[in-house]
Design a protein around this motif. Structure first.
Motif, PDB file in Angstrom:
ATOM      1  N   GLU A   1       0.824  -1.204   0.000  1.00 42.48           N
ATOM      2  CA  GLU A   1       0.000   0.000   0.000  1.00 42.48           C
ATOM      3  C   GLU A   1       0.867   1.266   0.000  1.00 42.48           C
ATOM      4  O   GLU A   1       0.603   2.206  -0.750  1.00 42.48           O
ATOM      5  CB  GLU A   1      -0.929   0.003   1.208  1.00 42.48           C
ATOM      6  CG  GLU A   1      -1.828   1.232   1.313  1.00 42.48           C
ATOM      7  CD  GLU A   1      -2.748   1.400   0.119  1.00 42.48           C
ATOM      8  OE1 GLU A   1      -3.222   2.535  -0.094  1.00 42.48           O
ATOM      9  OE2 GLU A   1      -2.999   0.406  -0.602  1.00 42.48           O
ATOM     10  N   PHE A   2       1.902   1.281   0.839  1.00 44.02           N
ATOM     11  CA  PHE A   2       2.800   2.434   0.859  1.00 44.02           C
ATOM     12  C   PHE A   2       3.510   2.587  -0.480  1.00 44.02           C
ATOM     13  O   PHE A   2       3.707   3.706  -0.975  1.00 44.02           O
ATOM     14  CB  PHE A   2       3.828   2.286   1.979  1.00 44.02           C
ATOM     15  CG  PHE A   2       3.369   2.802   3.310  1.00 44.02           C
ATOM     16  CD1 PHE A   2       2.202   2.328   3.909  1.00 44.02           C
ATOM     17  CD2 PHE A   2       4.109   3.763   3.993  1.00 44.02           C
ATOM     18  CE1 PHE A   2       1.777   2.801   5.142  1.00 44.02           C
ATOM     19  CE2 PHE A   2       3.688   4.239   5.230  1.00 44.02           C
ATOM     20  CZ  PHE A   2       2.525   3.754   5.804  1.00 44.02           C
ATOM     21  N   GLY A   3       3.891   1.469  -1.080  1.00 43.45           N
ATOM     22  CA  GLY A   3       4.549   1.523  -2.386  1.00 43.45           C
ATOM     23  C   GLY A   3       3.616   2.042  -3.455  1.00 43.45           C
ATOM     24  O   GLY A   3       4.026   2.812  -4.333  1.00 43.45           O
ATOM     25  N   ARG A   4       2.353   1.637  -3.403  1.00 43.55           N
ATOM     26  CA  ARG A   4       1.364   2.097  -4.382  1.00 43.55           C
ATOM     27  C   ARG A   4       1.173   3.600  -4.286  1.00 43.55           C
ATOM     28  O   ARG A   4       1.121   4.299  -5.310  1.00 43.55           O
ATOM     29  CB  ARG A   4       0.035   1.375  -4.136  1.00 43.55           C
ATOM     30  CG  ARG A   4      -1.042   1.687  -5.175  1.00 43.55           C
ATOM     31  CD  ARG A   4      -2.364   1.049  -4.789  1.00 43.55           C
ATOM     32  NE  ARG A   4      -2.936   1.693  -3.617  1.00 43.55           N
ATOM     33  CZ  ARG A   4      -3.639   2.821  -3.654  1.00 43.55           C
ATOM     34  NH1 ARG A   4      -3.853   3.442  -4.819  1.00 43.55           N
ATOM     35  NH2 ARG A   4      -4.135   3.343  -2.549  1.00 43.55           N
ATOM     36  N   VAL A   5       1.086   4.108  -3.058  1.00 47.15           N
ATOM     37  CA  VAL A   5       0.921   5.545  -2.869  1.00 47.15           C
ATOM     38  C   VAL A   5       2.134   6.305  -3.399  1.00 47.15           C
ATOM     39  O   VAL A   5       1.993   7.345  -4.061  1.00 47.15           O
ATOM     40  CB  VAL A   5       0.692   5.866  -1.378  1.00 47.15           C
ATOM     41  CG1 VAL A   5       0.721   7.374  -1.148  1.00 47.15           C
ATOM     42  CG2 VAL A   5      -0.642   5.286  -0.910  1.00 47.15           C
TER      43      VAL A   5
ATOM     44  N   GLN B   1       4.125   5.375  -5.738  1.00 47.24           N
ATOM     45  CA  GLN B   1       4.100   5.314  -7.200  1.00 47.24           C
ATOM     46  C   GLN B   1       3.108   6.309  -7.775  1.00 47.24           C
ATOM     47  O   GLN B   1       3.389   6.993  -8.775  1.00 47.24           O
ATOM     48  CB  GLN B   1       3.741   3.896  -7.636  1.00 47.24           C
ATOM     49  CG  GLN B   1       3.826   3.669  -9.145  1.00 47.24           C
ATOM     50  CD  GLN B   1       3.562   2.226  -9.512  1.00 47.24           C
ATOM     51  OE1 GLN B   1       2.824   1.530  -8.813  1.00 47.24           O
ATOM     52  NE2 GLN B   1       4.160   1.768 -10.590  1.00 47.24           N
ATOM     53  N   LEU B   2       1.931   6.432  -7.144  1.00 45.85           N
ATOM     54  CA  LEU B   2       0.919   7.382  -7.606  1.00 45.85           C
ATOM     55  C   LEU B   2       1.415   8.821  -7.501  1.00 45.85           C
ATOM     56  O   LEU B   2       1.001   9.694  -8.267  1.00 45.85           O
ATOM     57  CB  LEU B   2      -0.368   7.218  -6.793  1.00 45.85           C
ATOM     58  CG  LEU B   2      -1.178   5.941  -7.053  1.00 45.85           C
ATOM     59  CD1 LEU B   2      -2.356   5.847  -6.088  1.00 45.85           C
ATOM     60  CD2 LEU B   2      -1.674   5.910  -8.500  1.00 45.85           C
ATOM     61  N   ARG B   3       2.314   9.056  -6.543  1.00 49.20           N
ATOM     62  CA  ARG B   3       2.872  10.393  -6.371  1.00 49.20           C
ATOM     63  C   ARG B   3       4.053  10.657  -7.292  1.00 49.20           C
ATOM     64  O   ARG B   3       4.698  11.694  -7.191  1.00 49.20           O
ATOM     65  CB  ARG B   3       3.290  10.593  -4.915  1.00 49.20           C
ATOM     66  CG  ARG B   3       2.109  10.660  -3.948  1.00 49.20           C
ATOM     67  CD  ARG B   3       2.575  10.796  -2.523  1.00 49.20           C
ATOM     68  NE  ARG B   3       1.451  10.986  -1.604  1.00 49.20           N
ATOM     69  CZ  ARG B   3       1.556  11.059  -0.276  1.00 49.20           C
ATOM     70  NH1 ARG B   3       2.762  10.947   0.284  1.00 49.20           N
ATOM     71  NH2 ARG B   3       0.493  11.239   0.466  1.00 49.20           N
ATOM     72  N   GLY B   4       4.349   9.692  -8.148  1.00 51.57           N
ATOM     73  CA  GLY B   4       5.416   9.885  -9.124  1.00 51.57           C
ATOM     74  C   GLY B   4       6.788   9.510  -8.637  1.00 51.57           C
ATOM     75  O   GLY B   4       7.798   9.894  -9.246  1.00 51.57           O
ATOM     76  N   GLY B   5       6.881   8.768  -7.577  1.00 51.32           N
ATOM     77  CA  GLY B   5       8.171   8.364  -7.046  1.00 51.32           C
ATOM     78  C   GLY B   5       8.907   7.419  -7.973  1.00 51.32           C
ATOM     79  O   GLY B   5       8.292   6.612  -8.678  1.00 51.32           O
TER      80      GLY B   5
ATOM     81  N   ALA C   1      11.977   4.348  -8.598  1.00 52.61           N
ATOM     82  CA  ALA C   1      12.116   3.012  -8.011  1.00 52.61           C
ATOM     83  C   ALA C   1      12.677   3.075  -6.593  1.00 52.61           C
ATOM     84  O   ALA C   1      12.233   2.340  -5.697  1.00 52.61           O
ATOM     85  CB  ALA C   1      13.015   2.140  -8.903  1.00 52.61           C
ATOM     86  N   ALA C   2      13.656   3.951  -6.374  1.00 52.35           N
ATOM     87  CA  ALA C   2      14.266   4.066  -5.049  1.00 52.35           C
ATOM     88  C   ALA C   2      13.257   4.586  -4.032  1.00 52.35           C
ATOM     89  O   ALA C   2      13.188   4.105  -2.897  1.00 52.35           O
ATOM     90  CB  ALA C   2      15.485   4.984  -5.099  1.00 52.35           C
ATOM     91  N   ALA C   3      12.460   5.576  -4.440  1.00 56.40           N
ATOM     92  CA  ALA C   3      11.460   6.147  -3.539  1.00 56.40           C
ATOM     93  C   ALA C   3      10.379   5.127  -3.202  1.00 56.40           C
ATOM     94  O   ALA C   3       9.904   5.049  -2.064  1.00 56.40           O
ATOM     95  CB  ALA C   3      10.833   7.383  -4.171  1.00 56.40           C
ATOM     96  N   ILE C   4      10.004   4.339  -4.186  1.00 53.72           N
ATOM     97  CA  ILE C   4       8.985   3.315  -3.951  1.00 53.72           C
ATOM     98  C   ILE C   4       9.506   2.259  -2.983  1.00 53.72           C
ATOM     99  O   ILE C   4       8.797   1.819  -2.069  1.00 53.72           O
ATOM    100  CB  ILE C   4       8.565   2.669  -5.291  1.00 53.72           C
ATOM    101  CG1 ILE C   4       7.809   3.699  -6.149  1.00 53.72           C
ATOM    102  CG2 ILE C   4       7.710   1.432  -5.048  1.00 53.72           C
ATOM    103  CD1 ILE C   4       7.503   3.218  -7.555  1.00 53.72           C
ATOM    104  N   GLU C   5      10.766   1.879  -3.158  1.00 52.09           N
ATOM    105  CA  GLU C   5      11.344   0.871  -2.260  1.00 52.09           C
ATOM    106  C   GLU C   5      11.426   1.396  -0.826  1.00 52.09           C
ATOM    107  O   GLU C   5      11.135   0.674   0.133  1.00 52.09           O
ATOM    108  CB  GLU C   5      12.734   0.448  -2.729  1.00 52.09           C
ATOM    109  CG  GLU C   5      13.339  -0.641  -1.844  1.00 52.09           C
ATOM    110  CD  GLU C   5      14.654  -1.154  -2.370  1.00 52.09           C
ATOM    111  OE1 GLU C   5      15.246  -2.021  -1.697  1.00 52.09           O
ATOM    112  OE2 GLU C   5      15.096  -0.697  -3.441  1.00 52.09           O
TER     113      GLU C   5
END
Length: 235
Positions: free
Chosen positions: A140-144, A146-150, A152-156
């Motif tokens: 869920e945190f990763g999805r959010v 990604q939706l914010r334009g993060g 790969a590093a930010a998503i991880e």
């Protein structure tokens, strides 16, 4: 994601003290000096009794779960006082006590209570439950992110934070659950959980910190008192 997730669970459920982990089965542990013989004998007796009762509770309450507990002593003299439950590579439940932890208990009842608590974590499936919670929260945190334009590093990083937040949101409840069942295991193994819970009088109180890993000592003692009363025990 699996690599850091396993590391996170290891830190939260099975923090094993400083230095290398060198273990020996309880029944083979001899101690380092003759004066340690009473402590060694007590640990062996408690391990047999609590291990047998934990197995009985596990078989009664679970289906398809390995209920053959291995109880080990960490031989590292530098390891701080600690006891924890984990799984080996065959999913067999393992409970490990450091030498300092054994020495910190004042009687067999305290030793049995700590051991019963750790065994309860396995019977209640806490490792698997935390895995599921952490995985869902990380996703869920990763999805959010990604939706914010993060990237790969930010998503991880968001996934790491999500796993930590997800686990810690439930970890205090898991500790209280283990205290409750641990009280039953202790009593059924032939020891007094009310005496065993005196152990809380000597350990630092974590208080009620946000995202802390343990509930306040007073709350844990209350769970023991309530469960003991249901078992017919009184102070």
């Amino acid at each position: 994601m699996h690599r850091w997730f396993v590391l996170l669970l290891s830190l939260l459920l099975a923090a094993c003290g400083e230095g290398a982990l060198r273990v020996q089965p309880a029944e083979e542990w001899l101690g380092d000096e003759p004066e340690a013989e009473p402590m060694v004998q007590t640990f062996r007796e408690v391990s047999r009794a609590v291990g047998a009762e934990a197995r009985s509770q596990c078989l009664k309450q679970t289906t398809g779960q390995n209920c053959d507990f291995r109880i080990l002593v960490d031989l590292n003299p530098q390891a701080s006082a600690n006891a924890f439950q984990t799984l080996d590579n065959k999913k067999q439940p393992v409970i490990i006590f450091t030498r300092s932890m054994i020495e910190s208990t004042q009687n067999a009842d305290e030793l049995a209570f700590v051991m019963g608590h750790e065994a309860a974590h396995h019977v209640l499936g806490h490792i698997a439950r935390q895995s599921e919670i952490a995985s869902a929260s990380a996703a869920e945190f990763g999805r959010v992110a990604q939706l914010r334009g993060g990237d790969a590093a930010a998503i991880e990083e968001a996934q790491k934070l999500g796993a930590q937040v997800g686990v810690q949101a439930y970890v205090k409840d898991f500790e209280l659950e283990a205290d409750q069942l641990g009280t039953i295991i202790t009593y059924s193994a032939g020891y007094n959980p009310l005496v065993g819970a005196k152990f809380f009088d000597r350990i630092p109180d974590p208080g009620d910190r946000f995202l802390g890993t343990h509930p306040p000592n007073a709350q844990r003692v209350q769970i023991v008192l309530e469960t003991a009363e249901q078992l017919g025990l009184s102070q």
